[in-house]
Design a protein around this motif. Structure first.
Motif, PDB file in Angstrom:
ATOM      1  N   SER A  89       9.467   5.790  -2.934  1.00 55.45           N
ATOM      2  CA  SER A  89       8.024   6.263  -2.170  1.00 55.45           C
ATOM      3  C   SER A  89       7.695   4.584  -1.573  1.00 55.45           C
ATOM      4  O   SER A  89       7.289   3.967  -2.334  1.00 55.45           O
ATOM      5  CB  SER A  89       6.916   6.537  -3.398  1.00 55.45           C
ATOM      6  OG  SER A  89       6.784   7.776  -3.273  1.00 55.45           O
ATOM      7  N   GLU A  90       7.594   4.818  -0.352  1.00 56.78           N
ATOM      8  CA  GLU A  90       6.797   3.841   0.398  1.00 56.78           C
ATOM      9  C   GLU A  90       5.311   3.749   0.111  1.00 56.78           C
ATOM     10  O   GLU A  90       4.679   4.723   0.080  1.00 56.78           O
ATOM     11  CB  GLU A  90       6.915   4.468   2.034  1.00 56.78           C
ATOM     12  CG  GLU A  90       6.380   3.283   2.936  1.00 56.78           C
ATOM     13  CD  GLU A  90       6.759   3.459   4.359  1.00 56.78           C
ATOM     14  OE1 GLU A  90       6.113   2.614   5.308  1.00 56.78           O
ATOM     15  OE2 GLU A  90       7.253   4.363   4.788  1.00 56.78           O
ATOM     16  N   GLY A  91       4.792   2.681  -0.088  1.00 58.47           N
ATOM     17  CA  GLY A  91       3.351   2.295  -0.264  1.00 58.47           C
ATOM     18  C   GLY A  91       3.089   2.295  -2.100  1.00 58.47           C
ATOM     19  O   GLY A  91       1.937   2.084  -2.201  1.00 58.47           O
ATOM     20  N   TYR A  92       4.135   2.862  -2.818  1.00 61.87           N
ATOM     21  CA  TYR A  92       3.953   3.064  -4.015  1.00 61.87           C
ATOM     22  C   TYR A  92       4.063   1.590  -4.799  1.00 61.87           C
ATOM     23  O   TYR A  92       5.094   1.149  -4.894  1.00 61.87           O
ATOM     24  CB  TYR A  92       4.896   3.827  -4.786  1.00 61.87           C
ATOM     25  CG  TYR A  92       4.829   4.298  -6.322  1.00 61.87           C
ATOM     26  CD1 TYR A  92       4.088   5.350  -6.945  1.00 61.87           C
ATOM     27  CD2 TYR A  92       5.165   3.288  -7.275  1.00 61.87           C
ATOM     28  CE1 TYR A  92       3.957   5.605  -8.249  1.00 61.87           C
ATOM     29  CE2 TYR A  92       4.771   3.580  -8.653  1.00 61.87           C
ATOM     30  CZ  TYR A  92       4.277   4.626  -9.062  1.00 61.87           C
ATOM     31  OH  TYR A  92       4.149   4.767 -10.348  1.00 61.87           O
ATOM     32  N   HIS A  93       2.869   1.057  -5.064  1.00 61.77           N
ATOM     33  CA  HIS A  93       3.019  -0.553  -5.323  1.00 61.77           C
ATOM     34  C   HIS A  93       2.857  -0.641  -6.878  1.00 61.77           C
ATOM     35  O   HIS A  93       2.527   0.213  -7.605  1.00 61.77           O
ATOM     36  CB  HIS A  93       1.926  -1.333  -4.710  1.00 61.77           C
ATOM     37  CG  HIS A  93       0.309  -0.462  -4.690  1.00 61.77           C
ATOM     38  ND1 HIS A  93      -0.498  -0.510  -5.762  1.00 61.77           N
ATOM     39  CD2 HIS A  93      -0.302   0.094  -3.868  1.00 61.77           C
ATOM     40  CE1 HIS A  93      -1.390   0.081  -5.648  1.00 61.77           C
ATOM     41  NE2 HIS A  93      -1.565   0.602  -4.525  1.00 61.77           N
ATOM     42  N   ASN A  94       2.817  -2.080  -7.257  1.00 63.66           N
ATOM     43  CA  ASN A  94       2.880  -2.346  -8.708  1.00 63.66           C
ATOM     44  C   ASN A  94       1.564  -2.353  -9.243  1.00 63.66           C
ATOM     45  O   ASN A  94       1.315  -3.153 -10.210  1.00 63.66           O
ATOM     46  CB  ASN A  94       3.519  -3.838  -8.664  1.00 63.66           C
ATOM     47  CG  ASN A  94       4.226  -3.780 -10.292  1.00 63.66           C
ATOM     48  OD1 ASN A  94       4.184  -3.048 -10.969  1.00 63.66           O
ATOM     49  ND2 ASN A  94       4.412  -5.168 -10.459  1.00 63.66           N
ATOM     50  N   ARG A  95       0.510  -1.980  -8.980  1.00 63.54           N
ATOM     51  CA  ARG A  95      -0.690  -1.567  -9.474  1.00 63.54           C
ATOM     52  C   ARG A  95      -1.025   0.048  -9.727  1.00 63.54           C
ATOM     53  O   ARG A  95      -1.686   0.479 -10.298  1.00 63.54           O
ATOM     54  CB  ARG A  95      -1.935  -1.848  -8.532  1.00 63.54           C
ATOM     55  CG  ARG A  95      -1.908  -3.417  -8.064  1.00 63.54           C
ATOM     56  CD  ARG A  95      -2.294  -4.379  -9.337  1.00 63.54           C
ATOM     57  NE  ARG A  95      -3.757  -4.240  -9.481  1.00 63.54           N
ATOM     58  CZ  ARG A  95      -4.279  -4.375 -10.708  1.00 63.54           C
ATOM     59  NH1 ARG A  95      -3.351  -4.938 -11.693  1.00 63.54           N
ATOM     60  NH2 ARG A  95      -5.708  -4.297 -10.896  1.00 63.54           N
ATOM     61  N   LEU A  96       0.189   0.691  -9.394  1.00 63.21           N
ATOM     62  CA  LEU A  96       0.141   2.192  -9.642  1.00 63.21           C
ATOM     63  C   LEU A  96       0.926   2.315 -10.856  1.00 63.21           C
ATOM     64  O   LEU A  96       2.088   1.554 -11.363  1.00 63.21           O
ATOM     65  CB  LEU A  96       0.825   3.062  -8.434  1.00 63.21           C
ATOM     66  CG  LEU A  96      -0.014   2.916  -7.175  1.00 63.21           C
ATOM     67  CD1 LEU A  96       0.970   3.441  -5.928  1.00 63.21           C
ATOM     68  CD2 LEU A  96      -1.291   3.394  -7.264  1.00 63.21           C
TER      69      LEU A  96
END
Length: 599
Positions: A509-516
């Protein structure tokens, strides 16, 4: 997976830890080192029917009444036959609940009539049960108060140390370790600390009569311990020689897979150290009073073989008893579950610590899925929490400074595993623990002194327990906890299967970052996806992918499926399953979490 505990709820166990002394206190003076008259104190009777119904309504299944056994206090109770305690070996004015003075009675501060305090506690147990809640109290097996004297012990029971040979450092059936030829000395406080804040007291003279000196609770072998040692307590001897070897039978390795009955039978004919029998009898005493379980303080400082002996005796007497161990060494987790027969262990030195890092912005969420995988075989036994009496309050500046920042962490902590969830009273209201109560410092609500708990007091509203004094944000925060905890209680998925979605989405997923963070939970009759955003700055708009193994296990064919948010019930999401994989579009705000249920 063996689930030792029996409960009458569909979903998970929820434990409400309450510091009993502070719960019902309505006084707001909060004078450092203040007396009961100045600062007030809560009583057993403050847990009214209304209070208990509200605690149950919050989602609790169990109440851990912290600080019940009679511990050392400064207040004079000689009129009811209790000896005075020396401020030089008591922390705070109200005393530490982990320096127990008499295991066969309760703290007289907690009773309306101190002479009838045990009867008042029995009444509280009955009242708690009437509201469908179970009762947990502390047992502190590693140490007792420096001046342990039980005036209410049953006939035939001897105090700890009553028959010890004090001429030697160690003997198997001594209850304490000794320092022959030396007398105990009160530690020197280089930071200027003075008992009771320097207030004069007849016993506060920098001396305490103990000869020969005993080892201190944390294991210090010095007659003059350091001020940072647990100098108000003495260590219990469990038959472990000073050099560390064990002076008792050990369990064969195959007992890790054996049942309670096998452990009980193993010890039945064995000769065990005196301290083992004393603590077994203490536990059985409280079970007969109606207590439903115990939280064992610093359990890993006591040999695991003792826990096999102790817990098999408890479970034989009451199979449904809930047994919780405070333990901080992950390398010993499985021993204390399989050999020690604990139901639950603190999951502090991994899940709590790393979740705290994420909340504080000092780490990413990748580690959380890795921890869950590491303990997959014992995940049911790892108690999750974000607050307890030892940890800093979430709302304190030293932790998050804002209780809103912990919402995603609380969702993940409460839903990722089948283990119980625990919250600490006031956590659901954003209590910051900001008071200077006397002994200790702010960020933790004091467990040593008489103090009011402001946010909690606003909810208590003078004993009405209706939250009428709470602000809008405090009411909203409590509503969040109520929704979340009740959801974990009522949802069978949270006692079912788990699958990580986070790492797959990090790749896809593009934009699925490491704060999710995201994962799936499901049972035969319920399918859930949990999605949390730990960022307090950035939202997320994009795709969430559901892996093929999850889609297969859910029995879904290609097509469209609707999912509804179970936390607030306002959001409907459509998931498309194509070629056996799921995908949905989400728009999530900072600090927002979704618990999506397949319709």
């Amino acid at each position: 997976m063996e689930h030792n505990n029996q409960t009458q709820v569909k979903g998970k166990i929820v434990i409400y830890q309450v510091f009993t002394r502070l719960f019902g206190n309505t006084k707001t003076t909060n004078k450092p080192w203040g007396t009961i008259e100045e600062n007030g104190v809560g009583k057993f009777s403050d847990f009214t029917d209304k209070a208990l119904e509200e605690i149950k309504g919050l989602g609790a299944t169990h109440i851990w009444y912290t600080g019940v056994p009679h511990h050392a206090v400064i207040r004079d109770y000689t009129s009811i036959g209790v000896s005075n305690d020396d401020p030089d070996v008591v922390k705070g004015r109200a005393g530490s609940p982990y320096a127990v003075k008499d295991y066969y009675n309760v703290n007289p501060d907690l009773a309306t009539d101190p002479a009838k305090r045990l009867d008042e506690f029995k009444t509280l147990v009955d009242r708690t049960h009437k509201h469908g809640l179970k009762v947990i109290i502390d047992i502190v097996p590693n140490h007792v108060a420096r001046q342990y004297v039980s005036v209410h012990k049953p006939g035939g029971v001897q105090d700890f140390g009553a028959t010890d040979d004090t001429s030697v450092e160690y003997k198997r059936d001594n209850n304490f370790y000794y320092i022959p030829g030396q007398s105990f000395q009160v530690p020197y406080a280089p930071n200027g600390y003075k008992p009771l804040g320097g207030e004069p007291h007849p016993l506060s003279d920098g001396k305490f009569d103990e000869s020969p000196a005993k080892w201190t609770g944390n294991g210090s072998r010095r007659a003059l311990p350091n001020i940072d040692d647990w100098y108000e307590t003495v260590k219990i001897n469990y038959g472990v020689r000073p050099e560390g070897t064990k002076d008792f039978d050990t369990l064969p390795a195959e007992y890790a897979t054996k049942q309670i009955a096998d452990h009980y039978a193993f010890w039945k004919e064995k000769v065990v150290p005196s301290s083992w029998k004393k603590f077994r009898d203490i536990a059985l005493f409280w079970l007969k009073l109606g207590v439903d379980g115990f939280r064992f303080d610093m359990a890993e400082m006591v040999p695991v073989e003792f826990w096999s002996y102790m817990n098999s005796a408890i479970k034989t007497a009451k199979p449904s008893a809930v047994l919780i161990a405070e333990i901080y060494n992950p390398a010993e987790y499985r021993n204390y579950i399989h050999i020690g027969k604990m139901d639950y262990l603190y999951d502090k030195v991994d899940f709590y610590d790393r979740t705290r890092d994420v909340i504080q912005g000092r780490g990413g969420t990748d580690i959380l899925a890795s921890i869950q995988q590491r303990y997959a075989d014992i995940e049911h036994h790892l108690l999750h929490f974000l607050e307890n009496h030892d940890e800093q309050r979430i709302a304190s500046p030293e932790f998050a400074g804002n209780p809103e920042k912990a919402k995603p962490g609380m969702v993940v902590s409460a839903t990722i595993s089948t283990s119980p969830t625990m919250i600490y009273f006031g956590q659901e209201l954003g209590e910051p623990g900001a008071e200077h109560a006397g002994f200790g410092s702010p960020s933790r609500t004091s467990i040593f002194d008489y103090v009011g708990v402001p946010h909690h007091q606003r909810w208590m509203n003078g004993g009405k327990f209706d939250g009428a004094q709470l602000s809008a944000s405090e009411l909203e925060l409590r509503d969040f906890y109520k929704r979340l905890l009740n959801l974990t209680r009522s949802s069978s998925a949270f006692t079912g299967k788990y699958a990580d979605l986070h790492h797959w989405n990090r790749l896809r997923s593009e934009g699925y970052h490491n704060r999710l963070f995201s994962f799936a939970r499901w049972s035969n009759d319920q399918k859930l996806i949990v999605f949390s955003n730990f960022s307090d700055q950035a939202g997320f708009t994009g795709s969430l992918h559901v892996t093929a193994p999850v889609i297969k296990d859910w029995g879904l064919k290609d097509g469209s499926y609707r999912l509804k948010d179970e936390l607030y019930g306002k959001l409907i999401v459509t998931m498309q399953v194509v070629n056996g994989e799921g995908q949905m579009e989400l728009s999530v705000q900072p600090l927002e979490s979704l618990v999506l249920s397949l319709e």
